[in-house]
Scaffold this motif. Structure first.
Motif, PDB file in Angstrom:
ATOM      1  N   THR A  18       0.839  -1.198   0.000  1.00  0.00           N
ATOM      2  CA  THR A  18       0.000   0.000   0.000  1.00  0.00           C
ATOM      3  C   THR A  18       0.878   1.254   0.000  1.00  0.00           C
ATOM      4  N   ASP A  47       0.261  12.598   4.888  1.00  0.00           N
ATOM      5  CA  ASP A  47      -0.533  13.803   5.118  1.00  0.00           C
ATOM      6  C   ASP A  47       0.188  15.029   4.567  1.00  0.00           C
ATOM      7  N   LEU A  72      -1.968  13.051   0.904  1.00  0.00           N
ATOM      8  CA  LEU A  72      -2.501  11.726   0.580  1.00  0.00           C
ATOM      9  C   LEU A  72      -2.881  10.924   1.826  1.00  0.00           C
ATOM     10  N   ALA A  73      -3.280  11.600   2.870  1.00  0.00           N
ATOM     11  CA  ALA A  73      -3.652  10.892   4.099  1.00  0.00           C
ATOM     12  C   ALA A  73      -4.766   9.887   3.851  1.00  0.00           C
ATOM     13  N   ASP A  74      -5.659  10.206   2.925  1.00  0.00           N
ATOM     14  CA  ASP A  74      -6.810   9.331   2.653  1.00  0.00           C
ATOM     15  C   ASP A  74      -6.463   8.166   1.724  1.00  0.00           C
ATOM     16  N   LYS A  75      -5.220   8.098   1.254  1.00  0.00           N
ATOM     17  CA  LYS A  75      -4.815   7.027   0.331  1.00  0.00           C
ATOM     18  C   LYS A  75      -3.837   6.054   0.983  1.00  0.00           C
ATOM     19  N   ASP A  94      -4.120   3.294   2.539  1.00  0.00           N
ATOM     20  CA  ASP A  94      -4.353   1.864   2.336  1.00  0.00           C
ATOM     21  C   ASP A  94      -4.539   1.497   0.865  1.00  0.00           C
ATOM     22  N   SER A  95      -4.304   2.432  -0.033  1.00  0.00           N
ATOM     23  CA  SER A  95      -4.465   2.172  -1.469  1.00  0.00           C
ATOM     24  C   SER A  95      -3.173   1.592  -2.053  1.00  0.00           C
ATOM     25  N   ARG A 115       2.282   7.912   8.188  1.00  0.00           N
ATOM     26  CA  ARG A 115       1.008   8.627   8.071  1.00  0.00           C
ATOM     27  C   ARG A 115       1.229  10.146   8.044  1.00  0.00           C
ATOM     28  N   GLN A 128      -0.486  10.915  -7.839  1.00  0.00           N
ATOM     29  CA  GLN A 128      -0.520  10.358  -6.485  1.00  0.00           C
ATOM     30  C   GLN A 128       0.657   9.422  -6.246  1.00  0.00           C
TER      31      GLN A 128
END
Length: 252
Positions: free
Chosen positions: A106, A135, A139-142, A144-145, A131, A154
């Protein structure tokens, strides 16, 4: 007091009969942002890759982050020199054109990898640091991508976060936006501008003239393996820069 982060003297490199770097000298002070411009095939990427010995030069001396490496005529590094190279690399980060992320990890795991395998920090510390860096690049919301689910912009921002995880003294960027669409380029350039404003020492091979104008302290122009011009950004983009520079700028 020596404030140079990078000092290169007499750096040369050939591939077969093709001389790609010809006795290059370069010095970069701590906190400077230096953009390296020039036509394709001018030696820009080879110079950048030589600075952390991803490409081994044929001759010359380089000093990066206080670690000095003199290229032996034999082309073979002894044990002491290999140790210097390893220490030098720990003080630098490289951001590539092609991202070079681990596809099976990830975004967060990609950023954490160096912290765990090189810096040997605890998993809890690596998670916290990873993390925070995601941030920092928006890209804090990515976290686990996986890379396959990320856009090119990205992916490149994850690559920058991964580089920052090693707490480098200098970051080398090799055409970091050349594979991206214009909108995605702006994402990455925005992060790079923030790094420049924070005082990070940066050497950037790019064709992004607007970034050079806005963020660079100096511009180094290369052609045919030599440094043709090394001057302030203002002087480079000014009317007195010379016909060759003006000709290059008109093409872009």
């Amino acid at each position: 007091m020596n404030t140079s982060t990078v000092r290169v003297t007499g750096l040369s490199k050939s591939f077969g009969d093709l001389a790609v770097l010809k006795n290059v000298d370069l010095e970069v002070q701590a906190g400077q942002v230096v953009v390296i411009l020039g036509p394709s095939g001018s030696g820009k990427t080879t110079l950048l890759r030589s600075l952390n010995l991803l490409e081994k030069p044929d001759a010359g001396t380089l000093e990066v982050c206080g670690y000095r490496v003199e290229i032996p005529r034999s082309g073979r590094f002894d044990r002491a020199t290999r140790k210097q190279v390893a220490l030098l690399r720990q003080k630098t980060a490289m951001v590539f054109q092609s991202f070079n992320l681990f596809p099976h990890m990830t975004a967060l795991e990609n950023v954490m990898e160096g912290l765990l395998s090189v810096k040997k920090v605890s998993k809890a510390q690596a998670l916290e640091r990873g993390r925070h860096l995601l941030d920092q690049v928006g890209l804090a919301d990515k976290a686990d991508s996986y890379p396959a689910k990320l856009s090119g912009g990205q992916k490149q921002r994850v690559a920058i976060a991964r580089g920052l995880s090693m707490d480098p003294e200098v970051i080398f960027f090799d055409e970091p936006t050349s594979a991206l669409d214009p909108e995605l380029r702006d994402e990455v350039l925005g992060v790079m501008r923030e790094l420049a404003n924070s005082g990070m020492t940066m050497l950037v091979v790019t064709h992004e003239l607007r970034f050079a104008q806005e963020a660079a302290d100096r511009v180094v122009f290369m052609e045919n393996g030599v440094v043709v011009k090394d001057c302030s950004t203002e002087a480079f983009f000014g009317e007195e820069s010379g016909e060759r520079i003006q000709q290059f700028l008109r093409r872009y």
